[in-house]
Design a protein around this motif. Sequence first.
Motif, mmCIF file in Angstrom:
data_model
loop_
_atom_site.group_PDB
_atom_site.id
_atom_site.type_symbol
_atom_site.label_atom_id
_atom_site.label_comp_id
_atom_site.label_asym_id
_atom_site.label_seq_id
_atom_site.Cartn_x
_atom_site.Cartn_y
_atom_site.Cartn_z
ATOM 1 N N LEU A 43 34.703 37.501 25.628
ATOM 2 C CA LEU A 43 34.328 37.157 26.999
ATOM 3 C C LEU A 43 32.851 37.415 27.272
ATOM 4 C CD1 LEU A 43 37.320 38.679 29.001
ATOM 5 C CD2 LEU A 43 36.845 36.259 28.623
ATOM 6 N N ASP A 44 32.326 36.695 28.232
ATOM 7 C CA ASP A 44 30.983 36.936 28.740
ATOM 8 C C ASP A 44 30.915 38.378 29.272
ATOM 9 O OD1 ASP A 44 28.353 35.932 29.934
ATOM 10 O OD2 ASP A 44 29.422 36.600 31.742
ATOM 11 N N VAL A 75 32.036 38.867 32.946
ATOM 12 C CA VAL A 75 33.476 38.678 33.115
ATOM 13 C C VAL A 75 34.217 39.905 32.596
ATOM 14 C CG1 VAL A 75 35.464 37.270 32.432
ATOM 15 C CG2 VAL A 75 33.296 36.167 33.015
ATOM 16 N N THR A 133 33.478 34.448 43.079
ATOM 17 C CA THR A 133 32.982 34.596 41.706
ATOM 18 C C THR A 133 33.788 35.649 40.966
ATOM 19 O OG1 THR A 133 30.749 33.936 42.364
ATOM 20 C CG2 THR A 133 30.951 35.169 40.301
ATOM 21 N N ARG A 184 37.287 34.172 40.234
ATOM 22 C CA ARG A 184 37.252 33.214 39.116
ATOM 23 C C ARG A 184 37.081 33.931 37.778
ATOM 24 N NH1 ARG A 184 34.592 30.450 43.058
ATOM 25 N NH2 ARG A 184 32.510 31.058 42.350
ATOM 26 N N ALA A 185 36.258 34.983 37.763
ATOM 27 C CA ALA A 185 36.047 35.748 36.530
ATOM 28 C C ALA A 185 37.348 36.429 36.104
ATOM 29 C CB ALA A 185 34.947 36.784 36.731
ATOM 30 N N ILE A 211 40.424 35.463 36.816
ATOM 31 C CA ILE A 211 41.329 34.411 36.342
ATOM 32 C C ILE A 211 40.963 34.017 34.918
ATOM 33 C CG2 ILE A 211 41.978 31.976 36.653
ATOM 34 C CD1 ILE A 211 41.748 32.529 39.721
ATOM 35 N N HIS A 212 39.677 33.840 34.674
ATOM 36 C CA HIS A 212 39.221 33.470 33.328
ATOM 37 C C HIS A 212 39.591 34.548 32.312
ATOM 38 C CE1 HIS A 212 36.787 31.813 30.130
ATOM 39 N NE2 HIS A 212 36.124 32.954 30.044
ATOM 40 N N ALA A 213 39.371 35.812 32.663
ATOM 41 C CA ALA A 213 39.674 36.916 31.744
ATOM 42 C C ALA A 213 41.168 36.988 31.446
ATOM 43 C CB ALA A 213 39.173 38.240 32.331
ATOM 44 N N GLN A 247 43.373 34.537 31.654
ATOM 45 C CA GLN A 247 43.742 33.375 30.833
ATOM 46 C C GLN A 247 43.305 33.578 29.385
ATOM 47 O OE1 GLN A 247 41.868 30.249 33.105
ATOM 48 N NE2 GLN A 247 43.784 29.728 34.154
ATOM 49 N N HIS A 248 42.138 34.150 29.200
ATOM 50 C CA HIS A 248 41.625 34.435 27.851
ATOM 51 C C HIS A 248 42.553 35.404 27.126
ATOM 52 C CE1 HIS A 248 38.595 35.302 24.754
ATOM 53 N NE2 HIS A 248 38.899 36.573 24.928
#
Length: 172
Positions: free
Chosen positions: A122-123, A126, A153, A156-157, A159-161, A163-164
């Motif tokens: 991950l970034d 995030v 923001t 969304r971060a 959610i991205h984490a 999902q990852h």
Amino acid sequence: MNLACNTEKTTMLERLYREHYAWLYVWLCNRLQQNSHVEDVLQDTFVKLLKSNLVEQIQHPKSYLAQTASRIIIDQARRKYIEQAYLDYLATHQQDSDCNTPENILCAIELLERLASMLEGLDAQVRQIFLLRYLDELTQLQIAARLNLSRGTVQRALIHAIQHCDAIIREQ
């Protein structure tokens, strides 16, 4: 047929071991400061090779062995860092001594190690947001205020984490 494949794999592994053990030992000695650690990494490298199904596909053995050994060194360093951080946390927070059994500590370290490897892709921001939410138990608004971000923001971060991490778990 399966027995023939296993025999061929074993023969190839034996050949790799005979031809490259000494070279890998010297290579590791040049990179590591403790010779006792060299033996461990050397053994783990060949065990990992034994467990893989890629022995027959290796075209550049020295490169493959060096890369595998390097990854093992990185994994061991990360594990040692996580273990020390957890032990420091326990010492600082004076947790209930019944929870501090060697088994519980080992389980916690293994869980933290697995989480760290999952978050590795991950970034950085995030990853930081994820850790603030789930380890420090901050709300999305608190994270947004701390990092000077909008709540959207942060959301969304997260959610991205999630999902990852979910994708990694599904692959295993």
